[in-house]
Structures are given as C-alpha cells and as structure tokens.
Scaffold this motif. Structure first.
Motif, mmCIF file in Angstrom:
data_model
loop_
_atom_site.group_PDB
_atom_site.id
_atom_site.type_symbol
_atom_site.label_atom_id
_atom_site.label_comp_id
_atom_site.label_asym_id
_atom_site.label_seq_id
_atom_site.Cartn_x
_atom_site.Cartn_y
_atom_site.Cartn_z
ATOM 1 N N ALA A 144 67.606 47.993 -13.706
ATOM 2 C CA ALA A 144 67.380 48.945 -12.610
ATOM 3 C C ALA A 144 66.227 49.884 -12.901
ATOM 4 O O ALA A 144 65.798 50.624 -12.021
ATOM 5 N N GLN A 163 71.937 51.447 -19.190
ATOM 6 C CA GLN A 163 72.644 50.661 -18.171
ATOM 7 C C GLN A 163 73.567 49.631 -18.817
ATOM 8 O O GLN A 163 74.728 49.474 -18.416
ATOM 9 N N TYR A 194 74.281 52.740 -13.084
ATOM 10 C CA TYR A 194 72.875 52.913 -12.754
ATOM 11 C C TYR A 194 72.345 54.199 -13.401
ATOM 12 O O TYR A 194 73.121 55.106 -13.740
#
Length: 475
Positions: A83, A93, A99
């Motif tokens: 991400a 993560q 996230y």
C-alpha cells in the motif's frame, strides 16, 4: 529391576522425540491441536527490487535463479501489492495487517501506534516464536518485541550463523522474517554486469542508468543469500512443514509514488503438499493480507481490527477474489528529498484512480493563515508541476500507466465508482486529509526546512518551522 527398566524406557522416549525437532509434540496454550497441525513460517523480504526484475517475472538477463526455482516449487502471485512504496511502511503493513494510516507508519522512518497488535504478540499467544533476522526498520519495540532479533552484519549482510543456530535448535513452531538489506543501495562500482546486460523495463522512459549495473550485482548477491537460507531449511528438515514466502518490499523504479512499478511486488509461496508447484495466482492482494493468512494457517483467531483478509484458500487452489478494491498512499515528507505532496490510490479489478491532493491545480485551496506553512505547501506543488490532481488508468489496456483517462467522459462511471470507494476508505482509516487542509508531518529524520544534499530550501525558509506548525500525531 523395574526402576531400571522404567529409566531406560524414559531415555528411549526422550531420544526419539529429540532426534527430529519437528516431531516434538507441543500443545498450543489456547487450543488442543498438535504443533504438526500448524506450519512454520519463513518470510524472506528483499529490499527495493522491481517485480519485473526476476527471471520468473519476465526479465531474461537478471540472475534470480533461487527465486525462480522457488517459483517452480510453489505459487507465483502476479497482482500482489504494497500500500506504500517505501521501506518502513511496507514492513509495518506486513507485521500489523493494517494499512499505513491505521497502523500509524504512513511515512518513512515513523513508528506504528503503541496500542496495536502485531504479528509478534498475536503468534506468540499461539505458542510460536516470532523472529526477525536482518533489517529492522520498524518501531516501537513495545509492539515489535521479537522472540529473537538477529541484526544484520555491518548493516548489510544476513546473520547466517545466528539463523542457522536458531533453526538447528528450535523446539516449537516459529515464524521467522529474514529481511535482507539487498538489493537496496549503496550499489558497488565494480560489477560483473555491463550496461549492455541491463534489461530495459517496459515502464522505464529514460536512458538506462549506469547504477543499474550495481543494482544487478546486488540482486545477484541477494540471490546467493537466499540460496543459503533455502539450504538451511532443507538441512534441518523444515521444508515439508513450512510456508516459505519470498517477496520484495516495493519496486525501486516507483519508490515513493503510486505507480504500478512501485506498488506491485513479487510474491512467491512454497508450501509442500498444499500449494501446487509451478502455479500462478492472479488474485488482487496486498501486504495487509499476510498476517491474517498466517493466523488462519496457525488456527488462530483473526482480530477484527485487521484490515487484511486471509488468502489461505488461494494457497489451497481456490481462485476466488479476496478484495473488490485495494488502496495505497504516498507521502513524500520525511524522506531525503522531502516535499508536501500527499497522494491516495484506489484500485479495482481493472481500473485505478490516483488523487494528488497538492497538485498545482488545487494547491491554492490548500493554503491557510500560516504564511510559512503556505510557502512549504507551494514548494510541494511546484516540485511536481506535471502531475495532475486526478489520474485514472485502465490497467488491462495500459498496465504501465501511460494514458491518463481522468478527463475522458467515457470513463466517468469508473472514476466516480473508484472515487467513492477511495473516500469511504479514507474515512474508515481516519485519514487526516479528510479533516486537515494540507498538514505538515512532524519529521523524525528529514525536516522540510533544513537543507541537505537532497533537499534544497530557500534561504529565507531555513529553520522557520516550529513544533506548532506540524500536525499532532501519535509519536
């Protein structure tokens, strides 16, 4: 006589149990199943290597023989993402299943929030050792309280002796993250590769850089390191009852940004008798999905606070999708060439939306009452004059993001759909861009207002930012 027979029988039982450390029967403190019912976990993580810079992903010139062999023995994923395309956020993560905005490490060199659970305490609670060997780059220690931490040697090489000693003597299920410093720079000036040996990646627009010969040399050196680890796994009889994962934290060609070459990562899984050899999986997945997959494989409960979803069924051959959408962020503060230019991304099965919140066309609306802060906001937007506020790409027809469709009315439905998904995700993540105008992130390493060899600051702005100019965060 009876006592002697009992004594000899006890020795015989102990010998049989200890001869092979995988045959030792331990019970989980929470559950009644045996250790053999739950796999060990190896996760080998390379640093700064493009997904396409592997033989098994299409580069015919690079030497990644051990990774390629691992792909033949297991499953190669083609749509696996981080991400955020930078070191600490990528690792955070994996270790938290969250996230970057939720776990708190949404810029490089930042810690995660102190009150969250990580792979360490979640697997420790299930009777596992959780070990880190190599590059750390995550904090705080209260969240990442590893059973063992074996540091890199000279900040560069894997600690092979400590890893081998651990594998030779471990008597319980374990999860070990082997985190290489390669092929991250510095790049050697002397390389066995020449400029002619470098494979031109499809998204590379400029001339092949000379430093890529050193990058290739680092890839080769890391391939050798991986081979040593794989040999240890076999030497100590750990192959059959272990999930072995190989990945890189992000791509070097798209580092710091939201393009495919930065976010899409190599991801290979070997799990004998479970994962089909030489198979390919096209499911849309993210690093946040690693932890819940480990927990399900360990027969543990998956906390509802985790953003990720287990893809254990995919490892067993199921081809069902796990996510309708995945998300990403880019934060160019607290890096060497630091600027105020935050971006967010939503990706569906085919289309991808990027929104650049301090693009030139919207930067005026980001200005507030603080004149000094305004100057840094303007510097941020002016540093990326050709990047628009919105970008929309059809990844089926345009996998390397060459044609921006954001202003094409034919794709209004796709853009609006992704825009709504992105907004909902940002709200759920409590993203500060929802409520703050254009926040400055408190630096831990690279201040916006201090000049360096990477960061040019106008003289009149040097040292002008103060504590109250930064957003209040968890660290």
């Amino acid at each position: 006589m009876i006592k002697i027979k009992f004594f000899l029988l006890t020795i015989l039982v102990a010998f049989c149990c200890c001869k092979n450390n995988q045959s030792v029967v331990e019970t989980n403190p929470k559950n009644s199943h045996k250790v053999e019912d739950r796999p060990n976990f190896f996760f080998y993580l390379a640093d700064d290597q493009d997904q396409l810079d592997y033989g098994c992903y299409g580069n015919p010139k690079v030497n990644t023989s051990n990774v390629d062999e691992l792909a033949k023995q297991g499953m190669r994923f083609t749509n696996f993402y981080t991400a955020q395309a930078i070191c600490a956020p990528a690792r955070s993560q994996i270790f938290t299943g969250m996230y970057p905005m939720k776990n708190g490490c949404m810029a490089n060199h930042l810690p995660v929030k102190e009150n969250i659970s990580s792979v360490v305490n979640l697997l420790k609670a299930e009777g596992y050792d959780v070990v880190l060997a190599g590059k750390n780059h995550v904090a705080p220690n209260s969240v990442f309280n590893w059973t063992h931490y074996f540091e890199s040697i000279d900040h560069r090489y894997l600690p092979f002796k400590k890893i081998e000693s651990y594998l030779a003597n471990v008597k319980k299920p374990f999860c070990i993250f082997i985190t290489s410093d390669y092929p991250h720079g510095p790049y050697p000036k002397i390389s066995q590769y020449s400029k002619a040996d470098i494979f031109r990646l499809p998204y590379y627009k400029g001339e092949t850089k000379n430093r890529r010969t050193g990058y290739y040399q680092n890839i080769l050196d890391d391939n050798i390191q991986l081979g040593k680890i794989l040999n240890m796994v076999d030497t100590y009889g750990l192959r059959d009852n272990s999930i072995f994962i190989y990945a890189a934290d992000h791509g070097i060609s798209g580092k710091y940004g939201l393009n495919e070459e930065g976010l899409k990562v190599p991801f290979i899984v070997r799990w004998p008798k479970i994962v089909k050899p030489n198979s390919t999986n096209y499911t849309l997945l993210s690093f946040i999905d690693v932890l819940p997959t480990f927990l399900e494989a360990a027969k543990a409960e998956i906390p509802k606070s985790i953003d990720g979803k287990s893809f254990l069924k995919n490892l067993k051959g199921n081809t069902e999708e796990i996510h309708d959408h995945i998300f990403g962020i880019a934060t160019k503060q607290n890096i060497q060439n630091c600027k105020v230019f935050p971006s967010r991304m939503a990706r569906g099965k085919r289309f991808k939306l990027i929104r650049n919140y301090n693009a030139m066309e919207v930067s005026q609306s980001n200005l507030g009452k603080n004149a000094i802060v305004n100057e840094f906001i303007k510097l941020g937007s002016e540093s990326f004059p050709n990047i628009p506020y919105e970008e929309l790409y059809d990844l089926k027809e345009d996998p390397y993001q060459n044609k921006n469709l954001a202003l094409d009315s034919k794709y209004e439905f796709e853009k609006n759909t992704l825009s709504e998904e992105l907004s909902n995700w940002m709200i759920a993540q409590k993203d500060f861009l929802i409520t703050e105008k254009m926040p400055l992130i408190k630096p831990t390493l690279h201040p916006l207002d201090i000049p360096s060899k990477w960061n040019v600051v106008p003289k009149e702005l040097e040292g002008k930012l103060h504590q109250e100019d930064y957003m209040n965060l968890h660290y």
